[in-house]
Design a protein around this motif. Structure first.
Motif, PDB file in Angstrom:
ATOM      1  N   UNK A 192       0.809  -1.203   0.000  1.00 31.00           N
ATOM      2  CA  UNK A 192       0.000   0.000   0.000  1.00 31.00           C
ATOM      3  C   UNK A 192       0.852   1.266   0.000  1.00 31.00           C
ATOM      4  N   UNK A 193       2.112   1.153   0.361  1.00 25.45           N
ATOM      5  CA  UNK A 193       2.988   2.317   0.405  1.00 25.45           C
ATOM      6  C   UNK A 193       3.640   2.616  -0.943  1.00 25.45           C
ATOM      7  N   UNK A 240       0.894   9.436 -13.960  1.00 27.26           N
ATOM      8  CA  UNK A 240       0.515   8.625 -15.114  1.00 27.26           C
ATOM      9  C   UNK A 240      -0.116   7.286 -14.709  1.00 27.26           C
ATOM     10  N   UNK A 241      -0.299   7.075 -13.381  1.00 27.93           N
ATOM     11  CA  UNK A 241      -0.913   5.850 -12.902  1.00 27.93           C
ATOM     12  C   UNK A 241       0.056   4.703 -12.726  1.00 27.93           C
ATOM     13  N   UNK A 242       1.322   4.927 -12.999  1.00 29.05           N
ATOM     14  CA  UNK A 242       2.342   3.896 -12.863  1.00 29.05           C
ATOM     15  C   UNK A 242       3.042   4.036 -11.513  1.00 29.05           C
ATOM     16  N   UNK A 243       3.592   2.946 -11.033  1.00 28.60           N
ATOM     17  CA  UNK A 243       4.349   2.982  -9.791  1.00 28.60           C
ATOM     18  C   UNK A 243       5.523   3.947  -9.962  1.00 28.60           C
ATOM     19  N   UNK A 244       5.633   4.904  -9.059  1.00 27.96           N
ATOM     20  CA  UNK A 244       6.661   5.913  -9.158  1.00 27.96           C
ATOM     21  C   UNK A 244       7.707   5.787  -8.047  1.00 27.96           C
ATOM     22  N   UNK A 245       7.630   4.747  -7.287  1.00 32.73           N
ATOM     23  CA  UNK A 245       8.567   4.557  -6.189  1.00 32.73           C
ATOM     24  C   UNK A 245       7.821   4.109  -4.958  1.00 32.73           C
ATOM     25  N   UNK A 246       8.541   4.091  -3.867  1.00 37.11           N
ATOM     26  CA  UNK A 246       7.915   3.698  -2.613  1.00 37.11           C
ATOM     27  C   UNK A 246       8.185   4.747  -1.555  1.00 37.11           C
ATOM     28  N   UNK A 247       7.363   4.730  -0.545  1.00 40.88           N
ATOM     29  CA  UNK A 247       7.587   5.593   0.606  1.00 40.88           C
ATOM     30  C   UNK A 247       7.991   4.691   1.768  1.00 40.88           C
ATOM     31  N   UNK A 248       8.709   5.243   2.732  1.00 43.16           N
ATOM     32  CA  UNK A 248       9.162   4.411   3.860  1.00 43.16           C
ATOM     33  C   UNK A 248       7.961   3.750   4.554  1.00 43.16           C
ATOM     34  N   UNK A 249       8.181   2.509   4.965  1.00 42.60           N
ATOM     35  CA  UNK A 249       7.152   1.746   5.655  1.00 42.60           C
ATOM     36  C   UNK A 249       7.233   2.045   7.139  1.00 42.60           C
ATOM     37  N   UNK A 250       6.147   2.465   7.718  1.00 44.92           N
ATOM     38  CA  UNK A 250       6.070   2.718   9.157  1.00 44.92           C
ATOM     39  C   UNK A 250       5.087   1.718   9.742  1.00 44.92           C
TER      40      UNK A 250
END
Length: 87
Positions: free
Chosen positions: A68-69, A75-85
């Protein structure tokens, strides 16, 4: 005690990867469903099964949170991730 019992109690659930914990949990369910395990052993492996179930649920929740992070770009494509907390 048979090989399954000693194997199932070797590592604490927190030390097991998801796949191994699930495998042990499935083995416990099969053994309990057969009904040929002595009562004392049934109670012990049931308790182990509960611990394995909680461990698997925790690992699944962590994996779900990581999924979910994943950041979605414009553009609707995965652009990276955010840190998981997770704590």
């Amino acid at each position: 005690m048979n090989a399954h019992t000693s194997d199932a109690t070797e590592a604490t659930p927190d030390d097991l990867p998801f796949e191994r914990a699930l495998e042990q949990l499935e083995d416990i369910v099969r053994r309990l469903e057969r009904g040929d395990v002595p009562l004392d052993e049934s109670v012990a492996i049931y308790e182990r099964g509960e611990a394995l179930k909680r461990h698997c649920e925790t690992l699944l929740k962590r994996a779900e949170a990581r999924i979910q992070k994943i950041a979605i770009g414009p553009d609707g494509q995965a652009a990276g991730t955010t840190p998981l907390d997770i704590e």
